[in-house]
Motif scaffolding. Structure first.
Motif, mmCIF file in Angstrom:
data_model
loop_
_atom_site.group_PDB
_atom_site.id
_atom_site.type_symbol
_atom_site.label_atom_id
_atom_site.label_comp_id
_atom_site.label_asym_id
_atom_site.label_seq_id
_atom_site.Cartn_x
_atom_site.Cartn_y
_atom_site.Cartn_z
ATOM 1 N N TYR B 101 7.682 -0.378 7.002
ATOM 2 C CA TYR B 101 8.221 -1.424 6.120
ATOM 3 C C TYR B 101 7.350 -1.670 4.889
ATOM 4 O O TYR B 101 7.614 -2.575 4.118
ATOM 5 C CB TYR B 101 8.392 -2.731 6.901
ATOM 6 N N GLY B 102 6.315 -0.910 4.723
ATOM 7 C CA GLY B 102 5.480 -1.032 3.534
ATOM 8 C C GLY B 102 4.239 -1.866 3.742
ATOM 9 O O GLY B 102 3.227 -1.646 3.092
ATOM 10 N N GLY B 103 4.326 -2.865 4.635
ATOM 11 C CA GLY B 103 3.128 -3.661 4.951
ATOM 12 C C GLY B 103 2.648 -4.558 3.840
ATOM 13 O O GLY B 103 1.455 -4.865 3.753
ATOM 14 N N ASN B 104 3.566 -5.012 2.978
ATOM 15 C CA ASN B 104 3.162 -5.864 1.859
ATOM 16 C C ASN B 104 3.422 -7.337 2.169
ATOM 17 O O ASN B 104 4.243 -7.668 3.021
ATOM 18 C CB ASN B 104 3.957 -5.481 0.613
ATOM 19 N N TYR B 105 2.735 -8.205 1.444
ATOM 20 C CA TYR B 105 2.982 -9.645 1.569
ATOM 21 C C TYR B 105 4.036 -10.065 0.551
ATOM 22 O O TYR B 105 3.817 -9.924 -0.665
ATOM 23 C CB TYR B 105 1.684 -10.434 1.370
ATOM 24 N N PRO B 106 5.183 -10.563 1.015
ATOM 25 C CA PRO B 106 6.319 -10.800 0.120
ATOM 26 C C PRO B 106 6.064 -11.799 -1.020
ATOM 27 O O PRO B 106 6.597 -11.617 -2.095
ATOM 28 C CB PRO B 106 7.406 -11.337 1.063
ATOM 29 N N VAL B 107 5.269 -12.836 -0.769
ATOM 30 C CA VAL B 107 5.101 -13.826 -1.848
ATOM 31 C C VAL B 107 3.952 -13.481 -2.793
ATOM 32 O O VAL B 107 3.728 -14.187 -3.772
ATOM 33 C CB VAL B 107 4.913 -15.269 -1.302
ATOM 34 N N LEU B 108 3.240 -12.405 -2.512
ATOM 35 C CA LEU B 108 2.245 -11.929 -3.480
ATOM 36 C C LEU B 108 2.908 -10.895 -4.390
ATOM 37 O O LEU B 108 3.871 -10.238 -3.997
ATOM 38 C CB LEU B 108 1.055 -11.283 -2.774
ATOM 39 N N GLU B 112 -1.229 -8.200 -6.803
ATOM 40 C CA GLU B 112 -2.044 -8.993 -5.871
ATOM 41 C C GLU B 112 -2.166 -8.304 -4.516
ATOM 42 O O GLU B 112 -3.225 -8.364 -3.873
ATOM 43 C CB GLU B 112 -1.448 -10.391 -5.709
ATOM 44 N N LEU B 116 -5.708 -7.233 -2.898
ATOM 45 C CA LEU B 116 -6.081 -7.631 -1.531
ATOM 46 C C LEU B 116 -6.551 -6.410 -0.742
ATOM 47 O O LEU B 116 -7.566 -6.470 -0.029
ATOM 48 C CB LEU B 116 -4.878 -8.285 -0.839
ATOM 49 N N ALA B 117 -5.820 -5.301 -0.876
ATOM 50 C CA ALA B 117 -6.201 -4.077 -0.161
ATOM 51 C C ALA B 117 -7.593 -3.613 -0.596
ATOM 52 O O ALA B 117 -8.408 -3.206 0.237
ATOM 53 C CB ALA B 117 -5.170 -2.976 -0.414
ATOM 54 N N VAL B 147 6.705 -9.543 -4.391
ATOM 55 C CA VAL B 147 7.265 -8.411 -3.649
ATOM 56 C C VAL B 147 8.591 -8.769 -2.978
ATOM 57 O O VAL B 147 9.414 -7.898 -2.723
ATOM 58 C CB VAL B 147 6.219 -7.889 -2.624
ATOM 59 N N LYS B 155 9.246 -1.466 -2.341
ATOM 60 C CA LYS B 155 8.212 -1.861 -1.372
ATOM 61 C C LYS B 155 7.497 -0.631 -0.827
ATOM 62 O O LYS B 155 6.281 -0.624 -0.638
ATOM 63 C CB LYS B 155 8.840 -2.649 -0.219
ATOM 64 N N ARG B 162 -0.821 1.672 -2.554
ATOM 65 C CA ARG B 162 -1.978 1.182 -1.787
ATOM 66 C C ARG B 162 -2.724 2.352 -1.146
ATOM 67 O O ARG B 162 -3.958 2.396 -1.146
ATOM 68 C CB ARG B 162 -1.487 0.206 -0.717
#
Lengths: 227, 243
Positions: B101-108, B112, B116-117, B147, B155, B162
């Motif tokens: 699923y991409g592993g991203n934070y949706p509200v960042l 960003e 973070l990574a 995101v 995504k 990343r």
């Protein structure tokens, strides 16, 4: 390994950004706590003495409810799109992840408590006698929020992968959080002039509970997240 | 099937000569179901290995196990000589995971998420590198958008960015082609081949059968919780049991 301090700050910043940007959730939490204060005030009636004596307890009940909601939301964001799997596969200690998330929860709850405390004391007619009392009340809120954030973060991680997590989180957490709430309520009562003992003693007890819970939760966190 | 182990654990612990991945008798259960049933495999550094298998065959479980997100219930595993359980921190310093699923934070925002990574992998904050990674995957124009407003393909591209930015020694990719258009799939091929040419080891779980641009060193198939080799291209000068 990444510097633990850098990791703690990165995780905390990420969680706080999430809280701030999830405006609907933040507004809902504020509305919920405000409504709780009002509902209990209506339920208690108009007798001033009753309202005044109830202010410390009601303040902490509202904060506890808000804290549970915030803790559940914090891990919800981590579960979306598999982000938690990635967070836990970075070269960062589990304790640093815990500390970062706990720090964000503490800041969020602390600020919420500092906003809510004057609202509750005003609404319930409790008197904060001078700047010294206001500072002690703020210290009580900060220490109480710390203890609560410590436990809430741990239990939110424990229930994160469960289907009925919203229902289970308060059920599992509330019995454990009782000592923190009890000490915080008594300290708040002392600050507001009730004769329940010196405020310093209650604050020391609260700080002691904070320390014990912090050490235990930080030490056990890896058992909770490692599958 | 997997070549048998030819080196002892002590020899494998020498990170200079150790296989990138070494699993011995790894069993993993999810609930009551045994998903991995005695996995034995060695993958030499610098190899590109494709992992195939039907839905639920255990590909994601195997990748999560190598990323230390899951622990083996039996058997042992090493990544570049580091034990998956006892030296999990050292393993995590070597792996880069791209989940399905991409592993991203949706509200960042995309930017960003990449910052973070970088923070969590101990790399210096480098805005130039972040911009370059976003540009490479075609997300320069959406870098500052949250995101949650990205499409599934965007995504996945961000997850690829990343991977490029972190550039771990062992890339673990779970369905990297899913949700991507043909251009995106070609981009994945190119990025994987470039990573291999830089000496990275890649383990790619994928259903894609016709990636003609991507010639893996080996194709493994997971079936009923067991691993078998479906195709194998020996490394030049390879010795011992590792591919």
């Amino acid at each position: 390994m990444v510097s633990d301090l850098a990791a703690v700050l990165a995780v905390a910043r990420k969680d706080l950004l999430q809280e701030l940007r999830s405006r609907a959730a933040t507004v809902a939490t504020l509305f919920f706590t405000g409504t709780t204060l009002l509902m209990i005030a209506f339920a208690l009636g108009r007798e001033q003495g009753v309202l005044e004596r109830s202010a410390p307890g009601v303040l902490w009940v509202a904060l506890v409810f808000a804290g549970v909601t915030a803790a559940a939301q914090s891990f919800q964001a981590d579960l979306e799109d598999g982000a938690l799997d990635h967070l836990l596969s970075y070269p960062v200690s589990r304790a640093a992840v815990y500390l970062g998330k706990m720090l964000a929860a503490w800041v969020y709850l602390g600020v919420l408590g500092l906003v809510l405390a004057p609202v509750a004391t005003t609404l319930y007619g409790a008197e904060v006698a001078g700047a010294g009392a206001a500072l002690l009340l703020a210290l009580t809120v900060v220490l109480g929020a710390f203890g609560f954030a410590t436990i809430a973060t741990f239990y939110a991680a424990l229930t994160a992968n469960l289907q009925a997590r919203e229902a289970l989180l308060p059920v599992l957490m509330f019995p454990v959080v009782v000592p923190i709430v009890l000490a915080a309520v008594r300290a708040t009562e002392s600050v507001l002039g009730a004769a329940v003992g010196p405020v310093g003693d209650w604050l020391l007890l609260l700080a002691g509970f904070d320390l014990v819970y912090f050490v235990v939760c930080a030490s056990l966190f890896h058992f909770v997240v490692d599958e | 099937m997997t070549p048998p182990a030819t080196e002892g654990a002590a020899a494998r612990a020498d990170a200079g000569t150790a296989p990138a991945v070494s699993l011995r008798g790894v069993v993993r259960r999810m609930g009551r179901e045994t998903v991995l049933r005695g996995i034995d495999v060695d993958v030499a550094p610098g190899r590109l290995v494709v992992l195939r298998g039907s839905n639920g065959s255990g590909k994601t479980t195997l990748l999560k196990l190598l990323a230390t997100r899951l622990r083996p219930h039996q058997g042992e595993g090493r990544v570049f000589g580091h034990d998956l359980v006892r030296e999990a921190d050292a393993v995590r310093a070597k792996v880069g995971l791209l989940g399905s699923y991409g592993g991203n934070y949706p509200v960042l925002s995309g930017r960003e998420n990449l910052r973070l990574a970088l923070s969590l992998t101990g790399k210096q904050r480098d805005e130039g590198a972040v911009d370059a990674a976003l540009e490479r995957v075609g997300l320069a124009g959406a870098a500052d958008k949250q995101v949650r407003f990205y499409s599934s393909g965007m995504k996945k591209r961000l997850g690829l960015a990343r991977q490029l930015l972190v550039d771990a020694d062992l890339w673990l990719l779970d369905e990297p082609y899913a949700a991507l258009d043909e251009q995106g799939k070609r981009l994945v091929d190119v990025c994987l081949l470039e990573a291999r040419s830089r000496g990275r080891t890649l383990l790619v779980a994928s259903h894609e059968q016709d990636r003609h641009d991507l010639v893996p060193d080996a194709v493994l198939e997971l079936d009923g919780g067991r691993l078998r080799m479906a195709a194998f291209r020996p490394a030049a000068g390879a010795t011992g049991g590792a591919w």
